[in-house]
Design a protein around this motif. Structure first.
Motif, PDB file in Angstrom:
ATOM      1  N   HIS A   1       0.841  -1.204   0.000  1.00 57.53           N
ATOM      2  CA  HIS A   1       0.000   0.000   0.000  1.00 57.53           C
ATOM      3  C   HIS A   1       0.876   1.253   0.000  1.00 57.53           C
ATOM      4  O   HIS A   1       1.759   1.410   0.840  1.00 57.53           O
ATOM      5  N   GLY A   2       0.656   2.110  -0.963  1.00 57.12           N
ATOM      6  CA  GLY A   2       1.448   3.327  -1.076  1.00 57.12           C
ATOM      7  C   GLY A   2       2.732   3.145  -1.864  1.00 57.12           C
ATOM      8  O   GLY A   2       3.413   4.122  -2.192  1.00 57.12           O
ATOM      9  N   GLY A   3       3.090   1.880  -2.167  1.00 59.50           N
ATOM     10  CA  GLY A   3       4.296   1.619  -2.947  1.00 59.50           C
ATOM     11  C   GLY A   3       5.587   1.853  -2.202  1.00 59.50           C
ATOM     12  O   GLY A   3       6.649   1.987  -2.826  1.00 59.50           O
ATOM     13  N   PHE A   4       5.532   1.861  -0.855  1.00 59.05           N
ATOM     14  CA  PHE A   4       6.750   2.039  -0.073  1.00 59.05           C
ATOM     15  C   PHE A   4       6.724   1.129   1.142  1.00 59.05           C
ATOM     16  O   PHE A   4       5.665   0.633   1.550  1.00 59.05           O
ATOM     17  N   VAL A   5       7.893   0.915   1.731  1.00 54.08           N
ATOM     18  CA  VAL A   5       8.020   0.160   2.984  1.00 54.08           C
ATOM     19  C   VAL A   5       9.137   0.812   3.793  1.00 54.08           C
ATOM     20  O   VAL A   5       9.790   1.755   3.335  1.00 54.08           O
ATOM     21  N   TRP A   6       9.360   0.282   4.990  1.00 56.93           N
ATOM     22  CA  TRP A   6      10.458   0.747   5.835  1.00 56.93           C
ATOM     23  C   TRP A   6      11.473  -0.372   6.030  1.00 56.93           C
ATOM     24  O   TRP A   6      11.109  -1.491   6.381  1.00 56.93           O
ATOM     25  N   SER A   7      12.728  -0.065   5.767  1.00 58.51           N
ATOM     26  CA  SER A   7      13.823  -0.974   6.106  1.00 58.51           C
ATOM     27  C   SER A   7      14.280  -0.643   7.519  1.00 58.51           C
ATOM     28  O   SER A   7      14.535   0.528   7.834  1.00 58.51           O
ATOM     29  N   ILE A   8      14.369  -1.679   8.351  1.00 64.19           N
ATOM     30  CA  ILE A   8      14.735  -1.470   9.755  1.00 64.19           C
ATOM     31  C   ILE A   8      15.927  -2.353  10.109  1.00 64.19           C
ATOM     32  O   ILE A   8      15.928  -3.555   9.837  1.00 64.19           O
ATOM     33  N   TYR A   9      16.937  -1.747  10.697  1.00 62.39           N
ATOM     34  CA  TYR A   9      18.135  -2.472  11.135  1.00 62.39           C
ATOM     35  C   TYR A   9      18.673  -1.769  12.366  1.00 62.39           C
ATOM     36  O   TYR A   9      17.910  -1.044  13.037  1.00 62.39           O
ATOM     37  N   ASP A  10      19.931  -1.993  12.732  1.00 60.19           N
ATOM     38  CA  ASP A  10      20.406  -1.393  13.976  1.00 60.19           C
ATOM     39  C   ASP A  10      21.795  -0.780  13.821  1.00 60.19           C
ATOM     40  O   ASP A  10      22.375  -0.757  12.725  1.00 60.19           O
ATOM     41  N   GLU A  11      22.317  -0.285  14.928  1.00 57.99           N
ATOM     42  CA  GLU A  11      23.584   0.454  14.925  1.00 57.99           C
ATOM     43  C   GLU A  11      24.754  -0.410  14.466  1.00 57.99           C
ATOM     44  O   GLU A  11      25.631   0.057  13.739  1.00 57.99           O
ATOM     45  N   GLU A  12      24.783  -1.670  14.878  1.00 55.16           N
ATOM     46  CA  GLU A  12      25.890  -2.539  14.486  1.00 55.16           C
ATOM     47  C   GLU A  12      25.931  -2.732  12.970  1.00 55.16           C
ATOM     48  O   GLU A  12      27.003  -2.654  12.345  1.00 55.16           O
ATOM     49  N   ILE A  13      24.771  -2.976  12.380  1.00 55.47           N
ATOM     50  CA  ILE A  13      24.708  -3.115  10.927  1.00 55.47           C
ATOM     51  C   ILE A  13      25.084  -1.792  10.265  1.00 55.47           C
ATOM     52  O   ILE A  13      25.838  -1.762   9.285  1.00 55.47           O
ATOM     53  N   HIS A  14      24.574  -0.730  10.794  1.00 55.28           N
ATOM     54  CA  HIS A  14      24.880   0.616  10.293  1.00 55.28           C
ATOM     55  C   HIS A  14      26.388   0.865  10.250  1.00 55.28           C
ATOM     56  O   HIS A  14      26.919   1.359   9.245  1.00 55.28           O
ATOM     57  N   GLU A  15      27.093   0.506  11.290  1.00 60.78           N
ATOM     58  CA  GLU A  15      28.539   0.729  11.341  1.00 60.78           C
ATOM     59  C   GLU A  15      29.271  -0.111  10.302  1.00 60.78           C
ATOM     60  O   GLU A  15      30.241   0.332   9.697  1.00 60.78           O
ATOM     61  N   ARG A  16      28.797  -1.323  10.070  1.00 59.16           N
ATOM     62  CA  ARG A  16      29.443  -2.185   9.073  1.00 59.16           C
ATOM     63  C   ARG A  16      29.224  -1.646   7.658  1.00 59.16           C
ATOM     64  O   ARG A  16      30.110  -1.720   6.805  1.00 59.16           O
ATOM     65  N   LEU A  17      28.064  -1.081   7.420  1.00 60.24           N
ATOM     66  CA  LEU A  17      27.773  -0.543   6.098  1.00 60.24           C
ATOM     67  C   LEU A  17      28.594   0.700   5.783  1.00 60.24           C
ATOM     68  O   LEU A  17      28.835   1.012   4.602  1.00 60.24           O
ATOM     69  N   LYS A  18      29.038   1.386   6.792  1.00 57.25           N
ATOM     70  CA  LYS A  18      29.785   2.626   6.585  1.00 57.25           C
ATOM     71  C   LYS A  18      31.133   2.405   5.912  1.00 57.25           C
ATOM     72  O   LYS A  18      31.805   3.350   5.497  1.00 57.25           O
ATOM     73  N   GLU A  19      31.527   1.143   5.759  1.00 54.73           N
ATOM     74  CA  GLU A  19      32.737   0.821   5.003  1.00 54.73           C
ATOM     75  C   GLU A  19      32.596   1.231   3.541  1.00 54.73           C
ATOM     76  O   GLU A  19      33.595   1.505   2.862  1.00 54.73           O
ATOM     77  N   TYR A  20      31.348   1.315   3.075  1.00 53.28           N
ATOM     78  CA  TYR A  20      31.085   1.533   1.658  1.00 53.28           C
ATOM     79  C   TYR A  20      30.704   2.984   1.381  1.00 53.28           C
ATOM     80  O   TYR A  20      29.852   3.572   2.050  1.00 53.28           O
ATOM     81  N   GLU A  21      31.322   3.533   0.357  1.00 52.67           N
ATOM     82  CA  GLU A  21      31.082   4.930   0.012  1.00 52.67           C
ATOM     83  C   GLU A  21      29.634   5.175  -0.371  1.00 52.67           C
ATOM     84  O   GLU A  21      29.070   6.226  -0.064  1.00 52.67           O
ATOM     85  N   ASP A  22      29.014   4.211  -1.054  1.00 51.63           N
ATOM     86  CA  ASP A  22      27.612   4.382  -1.450  1.00 51.63           C
ATOM     87  C   ASP A  22      26.716   4.583  -0.230  1.00 51.63           C
ATOM     88  O   ASP A  22      25.773   5.392  -0.266  1.00 51.63           O
ATOM     89  N   TYR A  23      26.996   3.840   0.835  1.00 54.33           N
ATOM     90  CA  TYR A  23      26.186   3.999   2.037  1.00 54.33           C
ATOM     91  C   TYR A  23      26.486   5.338   2.712  1.00 54.33           C
ATOM     92  O   TYR A  23      25.575   6.019   3.205  1.00 54.33           O
ATOM     93  N   ARG A  24      27.738   5.721   2.701  1.00 46.81           N
ATOM     94  CA  ARG A  24      28.090   7.015   3.283  1.00 46.81           C
ATOM     95  C   ARG A  24      27.417   8.152   2.508  1.00 46.81           C
ATOM     96  O   ARG A  24      26.972   9.150   3.098  1.00 46.81           O
ATOM     97  N   ASP A  25      27.317   7.986   1.200  1.00 51.50           N
ATOM     98  CA  ASP A  25      26.618   8.987   0.390  1.00 51.50           C
ATOM     99  C   ASP A  25      25.135   9.034   0.759  1.00 51.50           C
ATOM    100  O   ASP A  25      24.526  10.114   0.804  1.00 51.50           O
ATOM    101  N   ALA A  26      24.552   7.856   1.010  1.00 58.47           N
ATOM    102  CA  ALA A  26      23.145   7.815   1.408  1.00 58.47           C
ATOM    103  C   ALA A  26      22.939   8.511   2.751  1.00 58.47           C
ATOM    104  O   ALA A  26      21.974   9.267   2.940  1.00 58.47           O
ATOM    105  N   LEU A  27      23.856   8.287   3.674  1.00 57.01           N
ATOM    106  CA  LEU A  27      23.751   8.951   4.985  1.00 57.01           C
ATOM    107  C   LEU A  27      23.740  10.460   4.852  1.00 57.01           C
ATOM    108  O   LEU A  27      23.029  11.165   5.577  1.00 57.01           O
ATOM    109  N   ALA A  28      24.526  10.947   3.909  1.00 57.99           N
ATOM    110  CA  ALA A  28      24.647  12.401   3.747  1.00 57.99           C
ATOM    111  C   ALA A  28      23.334  13.049   3.314  1.00 57.99           C
ATOM    112  O   ALA A  28      23.139  14.258   3.510  1.00 57.99           O
ATOM    113  N   THR A  29      22.409  12.259   2.756  1.00 61.54           N
ATOM    114  CA  THR A  29      21.122  12.816   2.324  1.00 61.54           C
ATOM    115  C   THR A  29      20.139  12.972   3.477  1.00 61.54           C
ATOM    116  O   THR A  29      19.101  13.604   3.326  1.00 61.54           O
TER     117      THR A  29
END
Length: 469
Positions: A302-330
């Protein structure tokens, strides 16, 4: 896209091998042509040659590399083929899958050793469908960085790249021999350029809404998040020439594009233990099957969207990647110290708490998931929580022109066109007939490998030689 008789051309010059498309496939083809001693000219419609490759994470799968061996990973083309067949449920060309798997290491070695592309093994997490860690990427793990390295190599090779030069017509003999291309220049004038062989590296048709509606209606309402130049030129030319095509209903989708912010969220947030919930705060699918097939599930909510939910530990691991860091900046990633805060910020109902509790029970072996996901190897999600509002998206198509082992295009009767080649999104991939068969890296595997193989074969055809490919 037009097919014209050669007598209608006014050629201003000619080149051994002409390449339409300046993405990863086109640049690899140009490098191979130059390695084989031929002249190569790349025609790119955009002002900067980037293509779909620049929009990707730039990761190339290869099985049995020295980089894997250094880490004690005993991979092989046979294991890679097994993963491909499992992901596609056997609905792909097995011989083609085996050939690409076997050529993946020579392609990677060629890029690294001959053209100084700085590739290394990705060790931080597993990709859906791959039984081994076999993804290789540049230091910051971005497609833009990979394209930068390829451009540096092409610049040093002597190959020519002309930008803002879309090809509008092919000149072909009655037997399908390509004699040249008509190019439209930025000032509106046209030029006809002759060639000894042509490589179609202009990707698929995801940017053509009419073709998407015709061939892939299930994803026509999804957000398009691919390269806008993917208009189906290669497919249309091929069909007019009588080429064999296959798997045109196949595509790479993505189930986590933050459409309001124009960025994608790396699927590792799911493979590391995150979940997706709809506007009712409930899960709606097995997220772990793959990001491509998840696109249609997300779009259907419904609405064509959903929420992705994760936590701080996963967040820190993703920060290794520039693409994720670019997403954070938005600013698209929300942070919440409690479930109450998470519900408030996302406007999700209290049922989200029940969803999170059910997932935690599944992690410790209590009950079975109604969607079939196995949470036993996932760590518990702990506050602070992270949440991103995402859409399902269409990235690029995976069906196209059928080619032989060297990337030479096949006619509908199985014979080969005399001097026409294709690779990357212009050619049929190994993803089967749907989104379910897309294995991470399939796009760049066919782009780099068929680019290399087609470039060498095209140069050999023109020069009458046989080079090591």
């Amino acid at each position: 896209m037009t097919i014209l008789a050669p007598k209608e051309a006014a050629f201003v010059g000619d080149v051994n091998v002409l390449i339409i498309g300046g993405g990863g496939c086109g640049l690899c083809a140009a490098l191979a042509v130059r390695d084989a001693g031929g002249d190569a000219l790349v025609l790119e419609r955009d002002a900067t040659a980037l293509g779909s490759t620049a929009m990707s994470t730039g990761l190339i799968p290869a099985a049995g590399t020295r980089f894997q061996a250094e880490k004690g990973i005993a991979d092989s083309p046979e294991k890679f083929v097994g993963d491909i067949l499992k992901k596609t449920h056997g609905q792909t060309d097995t011989s083609m899958a085996r050939h690409l798997a076997e050529e993946s290491v020579p392609t990677l070695d060629w890029l690294v050793d001959h053209h100084a592309v700085p590739l290394s093994l990705v060790e931080s997490f597993d990709f859906p469908g791959h039984s081994m860690r076999r993804m290789h990427g540049t230091p910051n793990r971005t497609g833009a960085e990979l394209m930068g390295a390829l451009h540096n190599a092409v610049s040093g090779s002597g190959a020519d790249v002309i930008t803002q030069a879309p090809a509008t017509a092919l000149f072909a003999e009655d037997d399908g021999t390509i004699k040249g291309v008509r190019v439209e220049r930025a000032d509106g004038t046209t030029e006809d350029i002759g060639c000894g062989a042509l490589v179609l590296a202009c990707s698929g048709f995801a940017g053509n809404s009419k073709l998407v509606e015709q061939h892939i209606p299930a994803i026509q309402d999804a957000l398009f998040f691919g390269h806008p130049g993917n208009k189906g030129d290669a497919l249309n030319w091929g069909l007019k020439l009588g080429a064999e095509v296959a798997d045109v209903s196949s595509y790479q989708g993505h189930g986590s594009v933050a459409g309001d912010h124009g960025v994608s969220i790396m699927w590792a947030h799911i493979t590391l233990g995150g979940i997706q919930v709809n506007a009712s705060g409930r899960r709606f699918s097995n997220e772990a099957l793959g990001y491509s097939e998840q696109a249609a599930h997300v779009t259907a909510q419904h609405g064509g969207f959903v929420w992705s939910i994760y936590d701080e530990e996963i967040h820190e691991r993703l920060k290794e990647y520039e693409d994720y860091r670019d997403a954070l900046a938005t600013g698209c990633v929300l942070s919440a110290d409690t479930v109450e805060s998470l519900c408030r910020q996302t406007n999700l109902p209290e049922s989200l708490r029940n969803t999170l509790e059910t997932v935690e029970q599944l992690r410790v072996g209590i009950g079975s998931d109604e969607w079939g996901r196995d949470f036993s190897n996932c760590k518990p999600l702990k506050p602070p929580f992270k949440a991103v509002k995402v859409n399902g998206a269409l990235f690029h198509t995976q069906g196209g022109l059928c080619v032989d082992n060297s990337g030479q295009v096949k006619r509908q009767d199985g014979s080969l066109f005399p001097n026409l080649f294709a690779g990357g999104g212009a050619a049929r991939s190994i993803s089967g007939p749907s989104a379910d068969g897309y294995l991470s890296g399939n796009g760049l595997l066919t782009a780099t490998t068929y680019g290399r193989l087609a470039g060498f074969a095209a140069a050999d055809l023109v020069n009458g030689t046989q080079n090591e490919i």
